[in-house]
Design a protein around this motif. Structure first.
Motif, PDB file in Angstrom:
ATOM      1  N   THR A 261      11.242  67.221 -20.324  1.00  0.00           N
ATOM      2  CA  THR A 261      11.046  68.390 -19.571  1.00  0.00           C
ATOM      3  C   THR A 261       9.502  68.313 -19.187  1.00  0.00           C
ATOM      4  OG1 THR A 261      10.378  69.618 -21.498  1.00  0.00           O
ATOM      5  CG2 THR A 261      12.783  69.657 -20.714  1.00  0.00           C
TER       6      THR A 261
ATOM      7  N   ASP B 220       9.085  68.468 -15.133  1.00  0.00           N
ATOM      8  CA  ASP B 220       9.300  69.820 -14.687  1.00  0.00           C
ATOM      9  C   ASP B 220       8.406  70.804 -14.904  1.00  0.00           C
ATOM     10  OD1 ASP B 220      11.745  68.632 -13.666  1.00  0.00           O
ATOM     11  OD2 ASP B 220      12.731  69.310 -15.312  1.00  0.00           O
ATOM     12  N   ARG B 221       7.623  70.779 -16.004  1.00  0.00           N
ATOM     13  CA  ARG B 221       6.494  71.522 -16.568  1.00  0.00           C
ATOM     14  C   ARG B 221       5.246  71.190 -15.861  1.00  0.00           C
ATOM     15  NH1 ARG B 221       8.175  69.837 -21.333  1.00  0.00           N
ATOM     16  NH2 ARG B 221       5.957  69.192 -22.030  1.00  0.00           N
TER      17      ARG B 221
ATOM     18  N   ASN C 162      -0.351  75.305 -14.409  1.00  0.00           N
ATOM     19  CA  ASN C 162       0.490  74.636 -15.321  1.00  0.00           C
ATOM     20  C   ASN C 162      -0.391  73.616 -16.133  1.00  0.00           C
ATOM     21  OD1 ASN C 162       2.908  76.206 -14.877  1.00  0.00           O
ATOM     22  ND2 ASN C 162       3.707  74.761 -13.498  1.00  0.00           N
TER      23      ASN C 162
ATOM     24  N   GLU D 291      -1.859  70.786 -22.609  1.00  0.00           N
ATOM     25  CA  GLU D 291      -1.130  71.665 -23.813  1.00  0.00           C
ATOM     26  C   GLU D 291      -1.044  70.591 -24.747  1.00  0.00           C
ATOM     27  OE1 GLU D 291       2.651  72.080 -21.890  1.00  0.00           O
ATOM     28  OE2 GLU D 291       3.385  70.141 -22.653  1.00  0.00           O
TER      29      GLU D 291
END
Length: 177
Positions: A52, A55-56, A2, A33
């Motif tokens: 979010t 959570d990522r 991630n 990202e």
């Protein structure tokens, strides 16, 4: 793996500026990202991205924004993750408005700010944040700082060897013809 860092651009025109951050993350082996969003033109997307992010698996967010620079603040309002704002040199005030907007967040919604167009420093700050919980990354950061010091020493030695004119205007430069 991630991504650990989110890089949010207010517009695709910010991408050339943020390449320095991307290069540093690649060098350090940090996953990231890239997202284009806008606090004004896509407010729901921006809020959802921020809500979010944790959570990522993100640990820190860098947000580049020009003019009123609301993007970093809106993101910070919707997450507990550290947010680093990069004011973009643009508009009538050449980024000073963005710098002030990022630096003047209300109590409870902090956003760290770097210099206008300071993407590389934003990335280094993000690495420093991540390195507090990652000794291997801390060692890479120490090496980076040592490399920077060596660059300064090499420039100083070159200046002492060549003098001002030789340093500024190498042989073959039109000023020395």
């Amino acid at each position: 793996m991630n991504p650990q860092v989110g890089i949010v651009l207010g517009s695709d025109s910010d991408l050339p500026l943020m390449k320095d951050a991307v290069k540093l993350f690649d060098k350090m082996g940090i996953s990231y990202e890239l997202t284009i969003s806008s606090a004004h033109r896509a407010p729901e997307k921006t809020a959802t991205y921020a809500r979010t992010a944790e959570d990522r698996g993100l640990k820190v967010i860098i947000a580049a924004a020009g003019l009123a620079a609301h993007l970093p603040g809106v993101i910070a309002a919707h997450t507990i993750l550290p947010v680093i704002g990069v004011p973009v040199k643009s508009g009538a005030l050449d980024g000073v408005d963005a710098l002030y907007s990022i630096a003047q967040m209300p109590p409870g919604i902090p956003v760290a700010s770097v210099a206008i167009n300071g993407a590389k420093n934003a990335a280094i700050l993000a690495v420093q944040i991540l390195a507090t919980a990652d000794e291997a990354l801390a060692n890479k950061l120490r090496q980076l700082k040592e490399d920077l010091a060596r660059e300064v020493e090499a420039k100083d030695a070159r200046l002492k060897e060549l003098g001002v004119e030789g340093y500024l205007y190498p042989i073959g430069h039109e000023t020395n013809k």
